[in-house]
Design an enzyme around this catalytic site. Structure first.
Site, PDB file in Angstrom:
ATOM      1  CD  GLU A 177      -7.500  25.783  24.521  1.00  0.00           C
ATOM      2  OE1 GLU A 177      -6.553  25.818  24.126  1.00  0.00           O
ATOM      3  OE2 GLU A 177      -8.613  26.412  23.572  1.00  0.00           O
ATOM      4  CD  GLU A 378     -11.030  29.404  24.111  1.00  0.00           C
ATOM      5  OE1 GLU A 378     -10.477  29.456  23.263  1.00  0.00           O
ATOM      6  OE2 GLU A 378     -10.773  29.170  25.488  1.00  0.00           O
TER       7      GLU A 378
HETATM    8  O1  IFM Z   1      -6.465  32.868  23.086  1.00  0.00           O
HETATM    9  C1  IFM Z   1      -6.639  31.444  23.207  1.00  0.00           C
HETATM   10  C2  IFM Z   1      -7.367  30.975  24.368  1.00  0.00           C
HETATM   11  O2  IFM Z   1      -6.568  31.661  25.412  1.00  0.00           O
HETATM   12  C3  IFM Z   1      -7.409  29.608  24.497  1.00  0.00           C
HETATM   13  N1  IFM Z   1      -8.006  29.053  23.403  1.00  0.00           N
HETATM   14  C4  IFM Z   1      -7.246  29.356  21.977  1.00  0.00           C
HETATM   15  C5  IFM Z   1      -7.288  30.709  21.832  1.00  0.00           C
HETATM   16  C6  IFM Z   1      -6.719  31.403  20.529  1.00  0.00           C
HETATM   17  O3  IFM Z   1      -5.557  30.920  20.440  1.00  0.00           O
END
Ligand code: IFM
Length: 476
Positions: A177, A378
């Site tokens: 990200e 994710e």
């Molecule tokens: O916890 C974070 C993660 O580190 C990166 N993506 C989003 C998640 C939730 O906010």
């Protein structure tokens, strides 16, 4: 039933979801070093260690020093993954643990920790997906991604880690990200390193992406057999109204959140920006075309994180952002509008599974044949989970969330689906454990496994048992 009796939501049938999962589709859980390991300053410090030591930066005043103590309890955590029946585990190598200060040889104690953790995964036949950068920039790299040199440091780090762990990692994710790093860390000041540069943060886009390209090259040079990719977070963007002003600001947000990170990686160019917005992108204007060649490396997969869609309106608003309030937000020519028609997570994020299909469809439409196989690296939700007097944790909202999102993704890529043509290979639930949620500290629980942050005791939630049943009922 009396009018004040709320019917409990029907638990999604694990067998029904299991039958929709194609053989070979990878399902795992994801974590990140700074959020679970603890022992964070055993070797080098990260910008998050420094930020969390500053009063007022983290909502509950917590820091990175212990978090889930995964550093000591990794074997217990891998055993939990094995009980779950997970195929894979996405974790991150902590840059400052492996290479304190961000230069020089790898630290033997750091190597030893990841060696032991990877041994444990191998023993349980869980496939390692390793992220090289999940936001824990070594503190010594001063201005971090504002400096082009950080990209070179990161490329070197990737080469060293690739050589050392070449045979042990099945999939390498260069960056996690970069959009969140630029937007929250350098533009809005919510995340480390806490800069509030707004559009002057754009050089961090270029330097992170250059770091990605150099890292991918270094991994190939180290002849790693594992596949190589990157993870970006995608949010389908909509204008709040039909007005041309809102449409222009929605386009701007789509560029700064989605396209500016995916286009160079997959197409080798920054997105075209309408003339009226071009002055905002001055900092990217001079990007060297040789850098773009480096950034656009052939990739074996693309990691897509999805949490929510975004609705945008023209004009400055309050400082509200999905990750907390940021005074700097009020200096932008747009603001984010609440999406009220969906239920929300504990963070207040809209629960909109269909938009995961939209995100996948946008990837296909924008990148066509340039899009490699995709993993959802994710997806998950925080809720205010409560421990019942008998010690159990019932989290029906998380079960419904995971069921709806995984189904939405599988339906979207099925023949005739909204994202038909995307080669979707897997899904990682965020997260295995309740963990340290950056500026939100311990206030947002995303785990399939509850963590008592006083005793560090782990207790699988109802969602863990539900996902275990889904995984056990799959066709192999
Ligand atoms: O916890 C974070 C993660 O580190 C990166 N993506 C989003 C998640 C939730 O906010």
């Amino acid at each position: 039933m009396s009018p004040d009796t709320v019917p409990s939501p029907k638990k999604p049938d694990p067998n029904s979801l299991a039958h929709s999962i194609p053989p070979g589709f990878v399902i795992g859980t994801a974590t990140a070093a700074a959020q679970i390991e603890g022992a964070s300053t055993a070797a080098g410090r990260s910008v998050w260690d420094d930020l969390s030591a500053q009063p007022g930066r983290i909502i509950d005043g917590s820091d990175t020093s212990v978090t889930c103590d995964h550093y000591s309890r990794y074997a217990e955590d891998v055993a939990l993954m094995s009980t779950l029946g997970a195929d894979a585990y996405r974790f991150s190598f902590a840059w400052p643990r492996l290479q304190p200060g961000g230069s020089g040889a790898l630290d033997p104690a750091g190597i030893d920790f990841y060696d032991r953790m990877l041994d444990e995964l191998a023993e349980h036949a869980i496939s390692p997906f390793a992220t090289l950068y999940h936001w824990d920039t070594p503190a010594e790299l001063e201005v971090g991604w504002l400096d082009r040199d950080t990209a070179l440091r990161f490329g070197e780090f990737a080469g060293l880690v690739g050589e050392r762990f070449a045979d042990r990692v099945d999939a390498w994710i260069t960056l996690n990200e970069p959009a969140t790093v630029t937007l929250n860390g350098y533009a809005l000041g919510i995340h480390a390193p806490g800069e509030t540069l707004l559009f002057d943060a754009l050089p961090t886009v270029h330097h992170q992406l250059l770091g990605h390209g150099l890292a991918a090259q270094a991994l190939r040079a180290a002849s790693v057999p594992g596949r190589i990719g990157i993870t970006n977070v995608h949010s389908p963007v909509h204008a709040a109204t039909d007005s041309p002003e809102d449409a222009a600001m929605a386009q701007l947000f789509d560029i700064v959140h989605n396209r500016v990170f995916a286009d160079p990686v997959l197409l080798g160019s920054y997105p075209d920006v309408p003339d009226e917005l071009a002055p905002l992108f001055g900092a990217l204007g001079g990007a060297d075309s040789r850098d773009l060649d480096t950034i656009c490396q052939p990739l074996d997969f693309y990691g897509l994180n999805y949490y929510m869609p975004t609705r945008v309106a023209a004009g400055a608003g309050t400082g509200a952002s999905p990750d907390g309030t940021a005074e700097a937000m009020t200096g932008l020519p747009f603001h984010l509008v609440d999406i009220d028609e969906y239920p929300r997570t504990g963070f207040g994020w809209p629960i909109a599974p269909k938009h995961l299909g939209t995100a996948l469809a946008e990837m296909r439409d924008r990148y066509g044949a340039a899009l490699p196989p995709v993993y959802i690296t994710e997806n998950g939700a925080s809720f205010a989970d409560e421990v019942a007097p008998n010690g159990t944790i019932n989290d029906p909202e998380r079960i419904a969330y995971l069921d709806a999102h995984l189904r939405a993704a599988l339906d979207a890529v099925a023949p005739g689906g909204a994202a038909d043509g995307v080669d979707l290979r897997g899904y990682f639930a965020w997260s295995l454990l309740d963990n340290w949620e950056w500026a939100a500290g311990f206030t947002q629980r995303f785990g399939l496994v509850h963590v008592d942050f006083d005793t560090l005791e782990r207790t699988p939630k109802a969602s863990f048992e539900w996902l275990r049943q889904v995984l056990a009922a799959r066709q192999r």
